[in-house]
Structures are given as C-alpha cells and as structure tokens.
Design an enzyme around this catalytic site. Structure first.
Site, mmCIF file in Angstrom:
data_model
loop_
_atom_site.group_PDB
_atom_site.id
_atom_site.type_symbol
_atom_site.label_atom_id
_atom_site.label_comp_id
_atom_site.label_asym_id
_atom_site.label_seq_id
_atom_site.Cartn_x
_atom_site.Cartn_y
_atom_site.Cartn_z
ATOM 1 C CG HIS A 1 -65.449 -112.318 -28.607
ATOM 2 N ND1 HIS A 1 -66.400 -112.937 -28.072
ATOM 3 C CD2 HIS A 1 -65.041 -111.211 -27.935
ATOM 4 C CE1 HIS A 1 -66.633 -112.298 -26.838
ATOM 5 N NE2 HIS A 1 -65.725 -111.292 -26.829
ATOM 6 C CG ASP B 1 -62.154 -109.071 -25.314
ATOM 7 O OD1 ASP B 1 -63.009 -109.225 -26.071
ATOM 8 O OD2 ASP B 1 -62.118 -109.341 -23.911
ATOM 9 C CG HIS C 1 -63.459 -114.458 -24.175
ATOM 10 N ND1 HIS C 1 -62.654 -113.927 -24.669
ATOM 11 C CD2 HIS C 1 -64.712 -113.464 -23.969
ATOM 12 C CE1 HIS C 1 -62.760 -112.520 -24.900
ATOM 13 N NE2 HIS C 1 -64.000 -112.350 -24.245
ATOM 14 N NE ARG D 1 -73.848 -114.675 -18.007
ATOM 15 C CZ ARG D 1 -72.648 -113.788 -18.268
ATOM 16 N NH1 ARG D 1 -72.678 -112.744 -18.817
ATOM 17 N NH2 ARG D 1 -71.335 -114.449 -18.366
#
Length: 660
Positions: free
Chosen positions: A533, A535, A605, A615
């Site tokens: 996508h 931002d 990204h 994570r």
C-alpha cells in the site's frame, strides 16, 4: 365447423404469441437485482447467478440503447442550421418523438427503467459482482468467481475482504492468472494501459498500435458520454412547481446543465471506475507516448504530427518544442497537428464560452455552476520526460542530529526516492523497555477501526496517550510511558532534518505495535503481514496510479518505522514498484533500525509474513499541515507538560532538612 374454429383459434394463438414475442420488453435491472439479493439471502446461488447476470446485461443494454437512440435522433433531427422559433420547436418535438419510439422499440417503455439513485450507485460501484463472486465460489465455478472478484476490486481497491479473497483465489488449484479479468474494463483505458506496459518494455511498434487504438476509443467514448448527458436534468434547490422563469430561461437552465455534464466528460473518461480522481494529463499523454514510439520506429513524420498535437494541449512546453524542432530539422519540413484534437479543443472552447454565458444568467448555487477550468484541466502536476532527455534527481540528505545515529541506506541504495534506513536510533535497553509495554496493554490501538492486518498473526498495539494514562494510573512504569513519548519525538526530529523539510513536521498518528505468528497457521501461507500500500493514497497497480482521495489518509506526508527487535522469522519490510509485485528493496528489522520515507505513491510498501516469533515496532506518520495534527499527541503534550510542572514544583518546595 368446430374443427375449423379450432384451426382458426390455433392460428390466432400463434399470431398473438408472435406479436407478443416481437414486442417483448427488457426486464428492469433493478427488479432483477433485488431478485438476486433475495436469492442470495435464501442461499439459492444458482438463481443469484441467473438474476445478477441478467441484471448486468439489462443495465448495459439500457445504457447502450440510450446512447444509440440519442445519437440516431440527433442525426435525423439536427439543430446545426439556423432556425426560426417554430423550426426550433419542430426539431425538438420531432427529436423527442424519435427518442421515445426508438427507446420503446428496443427496451420497452422508458418508465420501466427509471430506478432509484441507490440502485444506480450500486451498479456504478459494481456491487452485483460481489454477489456474483460469492455465488460462483459456492457453485465451484472458480474461474468465474475470480473474474467477478477482480472486476469488483477494480472499483473498490480499499475493500479489505476482497483483497483476502483474491489472494485465496490465486492459491487455488485450477485458477490461473488469465482468469483475473476486468469484465467492466473501459476499452480506451484498457488499450492505453496495455500500450504503456509494452512501451516500458521497449516494444514501441506494438505500443504505438495500442495507443492509436486507445485514442480512437477515447474519442468514441467522448461522443457516448456526451449523448448520455442529454437526459433528464436534476436542478438542486429548485422547486419547478414554483419555477417562475420564462420559457427561454428554463431552456437555458436545462442546456447549461447539459453543457456542464458534457464538459465533465474530460474527467470521466480519464477516471477509472470507483475512483474520484482522473489520471493526470490523460488525453495529451497519448500523443506524448506516440511521438516517442514513432521516433524509436524511425517514423519521424508521424512523430512530428503527434508532437505538434501534444503542443495544442500544452502550448510552449519546452521539451516537446525542442522535439518538434528536431523532427522538423531532420525532415526538412514542418507538419500539422491531428484534426481530431483540433476539433476536440475547438468544441471545448465553445462549451466554456457558452457556460460562462449560461452560469451568469441562471439561478444555480455556486457549487452547481460550471467549474473555472480551461481545456487543459487535465494538465499533469508531474510530467514524465519520454523524449530524448534524461532527468536525474540526486538527494544527499540533511544532518542526523544525534551522534549515535547512522545512515546505512539512502534512496539510491534502496532503488527509489525519498527513502532511507538509519541504525542505532535507540539502544538495546530502550528496545526491551518499549517492547515490554505492548505486553502489558491490551488492544490494537485502532480505536475500534478495522485492522488491515492478516488473521494469521496476532496484532497488538497502543498509542502514546493511552500509555501515558496507564503510566499515570500505575498500570505500567511511568518512565517507560515517557520513553515512548520521547523516542517518537526523537524519530520525528531525525526525519524532519534528514529530508530537509522547510516547515515543521507534525505527528498525524503514533502506534507502538507487535505482530506475533500464530502457531499452526503458518504452513502454506501466501499472504503478507501487511499488504502492499501507500500511506496517503489508494494504490491502483493495474492503472499504475495512486489515487490521493479518501479513505486514504491524504494529509500524511512522511512515515517512519522504528524497530525494536529482530529475533523472529519473516517480517521483512519491502518497497515495491507501483505494480505491488516487483520488490525494489527489502529491509530486515533489528533493534534501533528505522526506515523513513515520503508517504506518497512513489513509495509503495508492505510487510512480509511473520512466520515465527514476535515482531515489534514503533510506527509513526507525519503531516506538514498543522490542521491534521494528531489529537492524541496534543493531549499527550499536555500530560507531559503537567508532569514537568509537577516535577518543577516539587523541586522548588523541597525541605532543606530532607536534603540532609
């Protein structure tokens, strides 16, 4: 006698049946659509397919019939010549009679096909295809399900569930790439996109053929768009039962609405279904691509004509003017721009002149008047140089402000623009302290909004204000909550300085998050932890565009991700091309590493699947517009200020004996 009567009766029955069949009308698509929805609620998927497919065909036939009849009747009863009042009314009445007769012979009475605005919007948003893909899936017709899902997704790229459905289809046996077709693709846009792909591959001859096809399709679509504008007009805030203007003022109002609609065809034809924003510089870009494609094929005369045509839209454009001079010098003679473009621009110029007259004399509110735009309304804000020149941007970056922070990858190393990776932004102890915060605060930090992340991972997060509130209540260490606030401010300063921004960068959202792989759900995973996508815009890989419109956070300007650990499998941060497939750079998270980048379509990204372990990262989005500052951040600023004031008061009021 009885036998003869029976025979005659049989003949009459056949004749009547034949007449009825010949006058059969088209079933209204709103009725078919509602029947399909009812069948879906009953789980009758065979009838869902039957009704929805018929509804789509009916909708298309009504649409095409209106176009054909209006064009036919316009040709038969032309208003082009100078007319007296009686001749004018004669032509209008004859055209109206022609339209009624043509429409009723093709699809039946027009009243049968007057539907609600809600149903029209559902068809424009391609909602029937969503029902179809679910029905075809239940009926095990996966190729048709994939096509329906893909068609719906093209107009609704923000639909999270459809993204997941498409990924599942791609993983199913028997479903191939060729099945993902857009059943509602506009021919001119389809040819243009295909031509651009061949152009990028250097196949200039084949690309030129497709661009010519796209141009022909564009002008045909423009003609159809204009014909559709010649229907009933909706006058906002005007009650025509109380309308007291004269006949000619009423006609003026009506035709001004039509002119406005026709002029908006510029935007409509450059806008993909489901989008609000048109593709920039759309029509002129056809001639730009063509002039260079013909140049590469050594067809300089065609190249010159296309270059001259481009200059009709962008008079004096330096790079194209230089190309015209080059072609003219090589050929030893000049040329003329294409007549279809000359006539197109002449017509739009006349429209604008008439609109200025119409809107100055009609009582429409300002928002319904013709926009103040020229024929160059689709001029690109950013143009791509596709002539014999090369444009290169070199970005070196500003100071990092902190001695410990190191720049490890710049834009060049990451194969892009406005992106960088920094190491040692925070220490190992600070990483551990921040990571511990997410384990003590429940929730995902999305305040009830749908999370965009995969169900194959557990997603947890918290915001700055929530953490400070918990710290004040003693539920988490107040020092850890304060560290969260301070570290995010440090990251903001680094991004603002490195990208050398001339105005203050404000927080638009701050999020401390962890993604944990769910055991037993990691085998044969083909999804991402976070889909590809951008931002601040809606990524449209097929159009190679990113639409800066809601529901995207269009006010975001820069983004940063500060990682807290690296002891997990998968989870790499990746930059891709606009196709959302071609990976340009991959970043492995580790404690203290931060990725920073501009938030637009230049930086698509995502995050690869986390397949083992947890994570954690501090995600931050920034804006240059103070109107879009994060409210929670402003409240957190007040909490921090109150804590500092409290500390100063305590220090100023210490009893000297206590110091001993």
């Amino acid at each position: 006698m009885d036998v003869n009567f029976v025979q005659i009766g049989g003949v009459l029955t056949i004749i009547i049946h034949t007449v009825l069949l010949s006058s059969a009308t088209l079933e209204p698509y709103d009725l078919l659509y509602h029947n399909g929805i009812e069948a879906f609620s009953r789980g009758d998927y065979t009838n869902v397919v039957r009704y929805m497919e018929k509804a789509l065909r009916s909708f298309s036939e009504v649409h095409e019939t209106k176009i054909r009849c209006r064009l036919k009747c316009k040709d038969q009863h032309s208003l082009d010549r100078f007319l007296t009042d009686l001749q004018l009314f004669d032509v209008i009445l004859r055209r109206a009679a022609c339209l009624n007769d043509c429409t009723e012979r093709k699809i039946g009475p027009q009243s049968m096909h007057k539907v609600t605005e809600e149903v029209t919007q559902d068809f424009n948003r391609r909602v029937p295809y969503n029902y179809l893909q679910l029905a075809y899936q239940k009926l095990k017709q996966l190729d048709k399900a994939a096509a329906a899902a893909h068609t719906y997704f093209q107009a609704n790229p923000e639909h999270v569930e459809m993204i997941q459905d498409l990924e599942q289809y791609k993983a199913l046996e028997g479903v191939e790439e060729r099945h993902f077709i857009n059943r509602e693709a506009r021919p001119h846009q389809k040819a243009f996109s295909a031509g651009a792909k061949l152009y990028d591959k250097g196949e200039y001859g084949h690309a030129a053929v497709l661009f010519e096809e796209a141009l022909a399709g564009y002008y045909q679509a423009d003609m159809k768009c204009r014909a559709l504008c010649e229907g009933p007009q909706h006058f906002e805030e005007q009650d025509h039962t109380l309308y007291r203007y004269s006949l000619y003022e009423l006609i003026s109002d009506h035709y001004t609405q039509i002119l406005h609609c026709q002029h908006e065809c510029i935007r409509d034809l450059a806008t993909r279904p489901g989008r609000l924003s048109p593709m920039e510089n759309y029509l002129p870009l056809h001639y730009d691509y063509l002039q260079f494609a013909y140049f590469q094929e050594n067809k300089l005369e065609e190249a010159l004509v296309c270059a001259l045509t481009y200059l009709l839209f962008h008079e004096g454009e330096e790079f194209m003017t230089e190309n015209v001079e080059y072609y003219t010098e090589i050929l030893g003679s000049g040329g003329q721009p294409r007549q279809e473009a000359v006539q197109y621009l002449k017509r739009h110029k006349q429209e604008l002149e008439l609109l200025l007259i119409g809107t100055s004399n009609m009582g429409l509110p300002l928002e319904h008047r013709a926009p103040d735009r020229t024929v160059n309304s689709v001029r690109a804000c950013v143009w791509v140089c596709v002539c014999v020149c090369v444009f290169v941007c070199v970005f070196t970056g500003g100071p990092l402000l902190y001695d410990s922070v190191r720049l490890v990858l710049n834009s060049g190393a990451l194969n892009g623009t406005q992106r960088a990776v920094f190491d040692d932004v925070i220490s190992e102890d600070q990483c551990s302290e921040l990571q511990h915060l997410t384990a003590t605060i429940a929730g995902d930090g999305y305040r009830g909004k749908m999370s965009p992340h995969t169900p194959n991972e557990k997603f947890e997060g918290t915001t700055v204000l929530k953490t400070l509130q918990y710290g004040y209540e003693g539920r988490v260490p107040l020092g850890s909550a304060r560290l969260f606030y301070d570290i995010s401010e440090k990251a903001r300063q680094i991004i603002e300085s490195y990208f050398m921004l001339s105005s203050t960068l404000h927080f638009s959202y701050t999020h401390l998050v962890c993604r944990t792989a769910i055991p037993g759900q990691q085998e044969l995973r083909n999804d991402l932890s976070h889909p590809i996508h951008a931002d601040n815009c809606l990524l449209d890989p097929e159009a190679n565009e990113c639409w800066k419109e809601p529901p995207a956070y269009t006010y975001r300007d820069y983004s940063a991700l500060l990682y807290l650990n690296g002891d997990f499998d998968g989870g790499e941060f990746i930059f891709t091309e606009m196709d959302a497939k071609t990976v340009k750079a991959s970043v492995k998270p580790r404690c203290g590493r931060m990725v920073g980048f501009s938030s637009g379509g230049e930086n698509p990204h995502g995050v690869r699947a986390v397949t083992r372990g947890q994570r954690c990262a501090l995600a931050m989005w920034f804006t240059l517009d103070p109107l879009y500052r994060e409210l929670e951040r402003l409240q957190a600023d007040e909490v921090i200020q109150a804590l500092q004031n409290q500390l100063h008061w305590a220090q100023d009021h210490i009893n000297p004996k206590d110091e001993l």
